[in-house]
Design a protein around this motif. Structure first.
Motif, short mmCIF file in Angstrom:
data_model
loop_
_atom_site.label_atom_id
_atom_site.label_comp_id
_atom_site.label_asym_id
_atom_site.label_seq_id
_atom_site.Cartn_x
_atom_site.Cartn_y
_atom_site.Cartn_z
N SER A 64 1.03 -1.55 -0.01
CA SER A 64 0.04 0.36 -0.23
C SER A 64 1.09 1.00 0.09
CB SER A 64 -0.60 0.28 1.13
OG SER A 64 0.10 -0.11 2.23
N ASN A 65 2.05 0.93 -0.27
CA ASN A 65 3.33 2.79 0.36
C ASN A 65 4.43 2.23 -0.67
OD1 ASN A 65 4.33 4.46 1.18
ND2 ASN A 65 5.22 3.64 2.89
N ASP A 66 4.40 2.99 -1.86
CA ASP A 66 5.31 2.38 -3.10
C ASP A 66 5.92 4.07 -2.52
OD1 ASP A 66 4.84 5.45 -3.67
OD2 ASP A 66 3.34 4.17 -6.03
N ALA A 67 6.41 4.34 -1.14
CA ALA A 67 7.69 5.66 -1.34
C ALA A 67 8.79 5.01 -1.72
CB ALA A 67 6.77 5.93 0.02
N PRO A 68 9.29 3.72 -0.48
CA PRO A 68 10.87 3.10 -0.25
C PRO A 68 11.10 2.53 -1.66
CG PRO A 68 9.20 2.08 1.38
CD PRO A 68 8.24 2.92 0.51
N LEU A 69 10.52 1.77 -2.78
CA LEU A 69 10.47 1.45 -3.83
C LEU A 69 10.88 3.05 -5.04
CD1 LEU A 69 10.73 -0.29 -6.31
CD2 LEU A 69 8.50 -0.20 -6.69
N ARG A 70 9.46 4.41 -4.88
CA ARG A 70 10.15 4.82 -5.59
C ARG A 70 11.85 5.79 -4.77
NH1 ARG A 70 7.13 9.21 -4.38
NH2 ARG A 70 5.58 8.04 -2.73
N LYS A 71 11.60 5.51 -3.99
CA LYS A 71 13.04 6.07 -2.92
C LYS A 71 14.42 5.78 -3.49
CE LYS A 71 14.97 7.82 0.89
NZ LYS A 71 16.56 7.56 1.22
N ALA A 72 14.13 4.36 -4.02
CA ALA A 72 15.45 3.32 -4.14
C ALA A 72 15.38 3.75 -5.81
CB ALA A 72 15.15 1.92 -3.98
N ILE A 73 13.99 3.44 -6.56
CA ILE A 73 14.81 4.24 -7.70
C ILE A 73 15.44 5.71 -8.15
CG2 ILE A 73 13.49 4.86 -10.27
CD1 ILE A 73 11.24 2.87 -9.08
N THR A 74 15.02 6.62 -8.05
CA THR A 74 15.28 8.05 -8.40
C THR A 74 16.84 8.11 -7.21
OG1 THR A 74 14.28 8.32 -6.22
CG2 THR A 74 13.41 9.40 -7.87
N PHE A 76 19.11 5.62 -6.71
CA PHE A 76 20.12 5.00 -8.63
C PHE A 76 20.51 5.72 -9.55
CE2 PHE A 76 21.18 1.88 -11.25
CZ PHE A 76 21.73 1.40 -10.81
N ILE A 77 19.14 6.25 -9.92
CA ILE A 77 18.84 7.55 -11.30
C ILE A 77 20.77 8.07 -11.10
CG2 ILE A 77 17.92 8.86 -12.98
CD1 ILE A 77 15.94 6.05 -12.61
N ALA A 78 19.77 8.85 -9.73
CA ALA A 78 20.79 10.29 -9.02
C ALA A 78 22.38 10.03 -9.37
CB ALA A 78 20.18 10.47 -8.42
N ALA A 79 22.31 8.00 -8.42
CA ALA A 79 23.53 8.21 -8.66
C ALA A 79 24.68 7.14 -9.85
CB ALA A 79 24.52 7.07 -7.09
N HIS A 80 24.24 6.93 -11.12
CA HIS A 80 24.62 6.74 -11.48
C HIS A 80 23.96 7.18 -12.82
CE1 HIS A 80 24.96 3.20 -8.64
NE2 HIS A 80 26.10 3.01 -9.15
N PRO A 81 24.21 8.36 -13.53
CA PRO A 81 23.73 9.41 -14.30
C PRO A 81 23.92 9.03 -15.27
CG PRO A 81 25.18 10.87 -13.41
CD PRO A 81 25.25 9.20 -12.19
N ILE A 82 23.44 9.61 -16.64
CA ILE A 82 24.05 8.76 -17.86
C ILE A 82 24.75 10.52 -19.00
CG2 ILE A 82 22.94 8.48 -20.17
CD1 ILE A 82 20.04 7.09 -19.01
N GLU A 83 25.72 9.32 -19.16
CA GLU A 83 26.40 10.80 -19.44
C GLU A 83 27.87 10.02 -20.27
OE1 GLU A 83 29.30 10.89 -14.81
OE2 GLU A 83 27.79 12.38 -15.45
N PRO A 84 28.55 10.76 -20.49
CA PRO A 84 29.78 10.51 -21.60
C PRO A 84 30.93 10.01 -20.68
CG PRO A 84 29.29 13.03 -21.75
CD PRO A 84 28.43 12.29 -20.62
N VAL A 85 31.68 9.05 -21.60
CA VAL A 85 32.61 8.64 -20.00
C VAL A 85 33.71 9.59 -19.61
CG1 VAL A 85 34.64 7.00 -20.17
CG2 VAL A 85 32.30 6.26 -20.67
N THR A 86 34.40 10.00 -18.21
CA THR A 86 35.04 11.40 -18.95
C THR A 86 36.36 10.30 -17.70
OG1 THR A 86 34.33 11.98 -16.32
CG2 THR A 86 33.49 12.96 -18.56
#
Length: 332
Positions: A64-74, A76-86
């Protein structure tokens, strides 16, 4: 008392706008990275079933609560951004191979050319090209929207269709990989419409006529991306054998020199810098001899120093020294 399905749906309805935003963000991320649902779920420590229910808007079947899953998704995406190899790898020694690859890399990029270089296995192609890619992207990353970009693309033997090679290129660029080859090509052209871009296609000897013709679209049409093909001597054979079919390529392609491999003098310098000046000449000569490889594809028999073998041998010696040192300290 356990909540009914209807109760869970009502509770989840309060977070629907936030959930929809995360779903959209996740779907775009998966499309641009090429990750499957199961791959992503494993990385955030959720089951693929749970993630699929969330994406399909049926999370009420789970909780009944998707907040923990939404938090895990966002997160992870913030920690692994799509960007050129530097980030470049280990130290790059300025051998003749490196100088040639650097020359062709910037000639292709600055003059918007298609260039190909070839060399035997272990002649530093992959390591140097990955290093040059990271070097350029690191220098240009602050020029948001207009900086030059380089994208390294490995071409496996399994890539035999235009759709597959375009997906490999799109994934390397962090662009949506869905759709057919022409749809991906249009996305790439739009994505880089304000940039100077070079695509480095390594192991290009694996590309067939269909793949090469599709790749040519990146060069021929706006924004006219630069192309650097790198591969074994078989790549040269491909352009010579299929000259009639590849006439459009041959009329545009600039042929680079064959990479010579590391010379004995260059290897001597590398060994002494890696192991210290106290390393003895017999050890240096032994390492050089052990690093020799035979290239039978060139006319006659040609021996060259394999960079891969050389650095593996240096690594093994370093580990042996570290073990002896640790043993000595433990017994002291």
């Amino acid at each position: 008392m356990a909540l009914s399905m209807k109760d869970r749906e009502l509770l989840l309805a309060t977070s629907l706008p936030a959930a929809n935003a995360v779903r959209e963000q996740l779907n775009e991320y998966l499309a641009r990275t090429g990750l499957a649902y199961s791959d992503f779920a494993r990385r955030i420590n959720y089951s693929s079933v749970t993630l699929r229910f969330f994406i399909k808007g049926r999370y009420a079947n789970i909780a009944s609560n998707d907040a923990p899953l939404r938090k895990a998704i966002t997160e992870f995406i913030a920690a692994h951004p799509i960007e050129p190899v530097t980030q470049a790898g280990d130290k790059l020694y300025e051998t003749e191979n490196v100088q040639l690859l650097r020359q062709y890399f910037y000639e292709a990029l600055d003059d918007c050319r298609m260039i190909y270089v070839h060399g035997a296995p272990g002649s530093q192609k992959t390591f140097v090209l990955e290093h040059l890619t990271a070097e350029l992207n690191c220098a240009e990353v602050s020029k948001n929207g207009h900086g030059r970009r380089a994208y390294y693309v490995y071409c496996p033997q399994s890539v035999k269709t235009s759709q597959k090679i375009m997906r490999e290129i799109a994934e390397a660029c962090g662009v949506d990989t869905t759709g057919d080859a022409q749809r991906i090509l249009k996305r790439l052209r739009f994505e880089f419409r304000t940039r100077k871009v070079i695509f480095i296609l390594d192991e290009a000897q694996h590309l067939n006529y269909e793949c090469l013709e599709t790749i040519r679209g990146l060069f021929d049409r706006m924004p006219h991306c630069a192309i650097l093909l790198a591969g074994s001597h078989q790549l040269e054979t491909t352009f010579m054998r299929d000259a009639a079919r590849l006439e459009q390529w041959n009329s545009r392609l600039h042929f680079g020199k064959a990479l010579p491999g590391i010379s004995d003098d260059e290897a001597d310098t590398i060994i002494r810098q890696e192991l210290g000046e106290k390393v003895t000449s017999p050890i240096v000569r032994k390492l050089i001899t052990e690093s020799k490889a035979l290239d039978v594809r060139r006319s006659g028999e040609h021996n060259y120093i394999s960079a891969r073998r050389l650095f593996w041998s240096i690594r093994d010696i370093k580990r042996a020294i570290e073990k002896r040192q640790a043993k000595k300290e433990a017994s002291a």
